[in-house]
Design a protein around this motif. Structure first.
Motif, PDB file in Angstrom:
ATOM      1  N   SER A   1       0.822  -1.194   0.000  1.00  0.00           N
ATOM      2  CA  SER A   1       0.000   0.000   0.000  1.00  0.00           C
ATOM      3  C   SER A   1       0.855   1.242   0.000  1.00  0.00           C
ATOM      4  CB  SER A   1      -0.904  -0.005   1.251  1.00  0.00           C
ATOM      5  OG  SER A   1      -1.632   1.203   1.331  1.00  0.00           O
ATOM      6  N   SER A   2       0.342   2.320  -0.654  1.00  0.00           N
ATOM      7  CA  SER A   2       1.042   3.595  -0.670  1.00  0.00           C
ATOM      8  C   SER A   2       0.466   4.563   0.348  1.00  0.00           C
ATOM      9  CB  SER A   2       0.968   4.218  -2.074  1.00  0.00           C
ATOM     10  OG  SER A   2      -0.391   4.402  -2.449  1.00  0.00           O
ATOM     11  N   VAL A   3      -0.589   4.159   1.054  1.00  0.00           N
ATOM     12  CA  VAL A   3      -1.203   5.009   2.071  1.00  0.00           C
ATOM     13  C   VAL A   3      -0.331   4.984   3.327  1.00  0.00           C
ATOM     14  CG1 VAL A   3      -3.491   4.550   1.156  1.00  0.00           C
ATOM     15  CG2 VAL A   3      -2.595   3.107   2.980  1.00  0.00           C
ATOM     16  N   PRO A   4      -0.578   5.898   4.279  1.00  0.00           N
ATOM     17  CA  PRO A   4       0.212   5.895   5.520  1.00  0.00           C
ATOM     18  C   PRO A   4       0.240   4.510   6.145  1.00  0.00           C
ATOM     19  CG  PRO A   4      -1.151   7.847   5.432  1.00  0.00           C
ATOM     20  CD  PRO A   4      -1.539   6.989   4.245  1.00  0.00           C
TER      21      PRO A   4
ATOM     22  N   VAL B   1       8.478  13.289  14.216  1.00  0.00           N
ATOM     23  CA  VAL B   1       8.878  14.506  13.522  1.00  0.00           C
ATOM     24  C   VAL B   1       7.704  14.929  12.646  1.00  0.00           C
ATOM     25  CG1 VAL B   1      10.467  15.533  11.861  1.00  0.00           C
ATOM     26  CG2 VAL B   1      11.305  13.860  13.524  1.00  0.00           C
ATOM     27  N   GLU B   2       7.296  16.176  12.778  1.00  0.00           N
ATOM     28  CA  GLU B   2       6.114  16.671  12.095  1.00  0.00           C
ATOM     29  C   GLU B   2       6.152  16.381  10.584  1.00  0.00           C
ATOM     30  OE1 GLU B   2       3.603  20.875  11.620  1.00  0.00           O
ATOM     31  OE2 GLU B   2       5.409  20.771  12.868  1.00  0.00           O
ATOM     32  N   GLY B   3       5.051  15.802  10.092  1.00  0.00           N
ATOM     33  CA  GLY B   3       4.933  15.533   8.669  1.00  0.00           C
ATOM     34  C   GLY B   3       5.646  14.289   8.191  1.00  0.00           C
ATOM     35  N   THR B   4       6.177  13.483   9.124  1.00  0.00           N
ATOM     36  CA  THR B   4       6.908  12.274   8.754  1.00  0.00           C
ATOM     37  C   THR B   4       6.518  11.120   9.678  1.00  0.00           C
ATOM     38  OG1 THR B   4       8.820  12.453  10.258  1.00  0.00           O
ATOM     39  CG2 THR B   4       8.870  13.801   8.251  1.00  0.00           C
ATOM     40  N   ASP B   5       7.080   9.942   9.387  1.00  0.00           N
ATOM     41  CA  ASP B   5       6.905   8.784  10.265  1.00  0.00           C
ATOM     42  C   ASP B   5       8.123   8.566  11.151  1.00  0.00           C
ATOM     43  OD1 ASP B   5       4.345   8.077   9.257  1.00  0.00           O
ATOM     44  OD2 ASP B   5       5.283   7.139   7.512  1.00  0.00           O
TER      45      ASP B   5
ATOM     46  N   ARG C   1       9.416  -1.522   4.797  1.00  0.00           N
ATOM     47  CA  ARG C   1       9.434  -0.431   3.820  1.00  0.00           C
ATOM     48  C   ARG C   1      10.299  -0.807   2.625  1.00  0.00           C
ATOM     49  NH1 ARG C   1      11.785   5.672   4.522  1.00  0.00           N
ATOM     50  NH2 ARG C   1      13.731   4.521   4.330  1.00  0.00           N
ATOM     51  N   SER C   2       9.810  -0.487   1.431  1.00  0.00           N
ATOM     52  CA  SER C   2      10.547  -0.799   0.215  1.00  0.00           C
ATOM     53  C   SER C   2      10.179   0.206  -0.867  1.00  0.00           C
ATOM     54  CB  SER C   2      10.223  -2.233  -0.245  1.00  0.00           C
ATOM     55  OG  SER C   2      11.009  -2.593  -1.355  1.00  0.00           O
TER      56      SER C   2
ATOM     57  N   TYR D   1       8.398   5.458  -1.477  1.00  0.00           N
ATOM     58  CA  TYR D   1       8.405   4.191  -0.742  1.00  0.00           C
ATOM     59  C   TYR D   1       6.983   3.664  -0.586  1.00  0.00           C
ATOM     60  CZ  TYR D   1      13.278   4.846   0.716  1.00  0.00           C
ATOM     61  OH  TYR D   1      14.640   4.992   0.737  1.00  0.00           O
ATOM     62  N   PHE D   2       6.886   2.371  -0.389  1.00  0.00           N
ATOM     63  CA  PHE D   2       5.615   1.771  -0.005  1.00  0.00           C
ATOM     64  C   PHE D   2       5.896   0.771   1.106  1.00  0.00           C
ATOM     65  CE2 PHE D   2       7.318  -1.091  -3.202  1.00  0.00           C
ATOM     66  CZ  PHE D   2       7.033  -2.351  -2.708  1.00  0.00           C
TER      67      PHE D   2
END
Length: 218
Positions: free
Chosen positions: A6-9, A54-58, A200-201, A209-210
């Motif tokens: 999946s490309s979603v969060p 971190v804001e806006g990231t994982d 993650r890949s 990434y997905f």
């Protein structure tokens, strides 16, 4: 067994956020274990405090003191990091953390890529991350960075010296932000007897990434 791409969060992010919220009434829910390898190849482990994403990231965020001695068994030593922890490849990760939530019986083991943001950082976005982390820390936490050099013997004169710090002052020189960009998350829910691994890949010649997820036997 099941798997999906999946490309979603990533689902693990939702699971971790939910676990943090469900266990927030427990003070120890902010603490996790970090394992690394010292420059000499021996293992190191310590307890660290999760400081949010971190804001806006994982990316997970922590803080550390750049004065930590490389000769001491502190995996967050900047010198140890620069010498031995950036060995990541597609099959080898810079570090691992383990997060266990006692109320919900959930465990997260996260492999990822580490980055340190210190006083010499020139990227404006990263400098802002460091500044935000500093001012979001409690005054007690900030005072620790203004105290004596960590890892050295205590001398009598230290007892009479109280460090001073202006509440409006920006980050002191030794204050560093450590970010962990997850590459693999191994999630176990003991109450439900479920286990999922998220990896993650990205496809060849693509930047995005997905996340690939697979259900395993606990």
């Amino acid at each position: 067994m099941a798997c999906s791409c999946s490309s979603v969060p990533p689902q693990w992010r939702h699971l971790l956020s939910n676990a943090l919220q469900a266990n927030q009434h427990l003070k120890h829910s902010r603490y996790l274990q970090l394992a690394t390898v010292r420059a000499n190849g021996s293992p190191a482990n310590r307890t660290i405090v999760f400081r949010g994403f971190v804001e806006g990231t994982d990316k997970l965020q922590f803080t550390t003191d750049s004065r930590s001695q490389k000769a001491t068994p502190l995996p967050l030593s900047v010198k140890d990091f620069s010498k031995s922890l950036f060995r990541s490849t597609k099959s080898s990760f810079a570090l691992r953390i383990c997060y266990y939530f006692t109320d919900t019986w959930e465990q997260f083991r996260i492999h990822g890529l580490l980055e340190i943001i210190g006083k010499s950082e020139t990227d404006m976005n990263k400098k802002l991350i460091r500044e935000k982390a500093w001012f979001s820390s409690s005054s007690k936490s900030r005072m620790q960075f203004a105290g004596p050099h960590p890892g050295l013997p205590v001398v009598a004169s230290q007892d009479d010296h109280e460090p001073e710090l202006d509440s409006e002052q920006g980050p002191v020189d030794c204050f560093c932000v450590v970010t962990l960009e997850p590459e693999e998350v191994d999630y176990v829910h003991l109450k439900d007897n479920k286990r999922w691994v998220y990896t993650r890949s990205k496809k060849e010649n693509e930047e995005a990434y997905f996340w690939f997820e697979i259900e395993l036997t606990p």
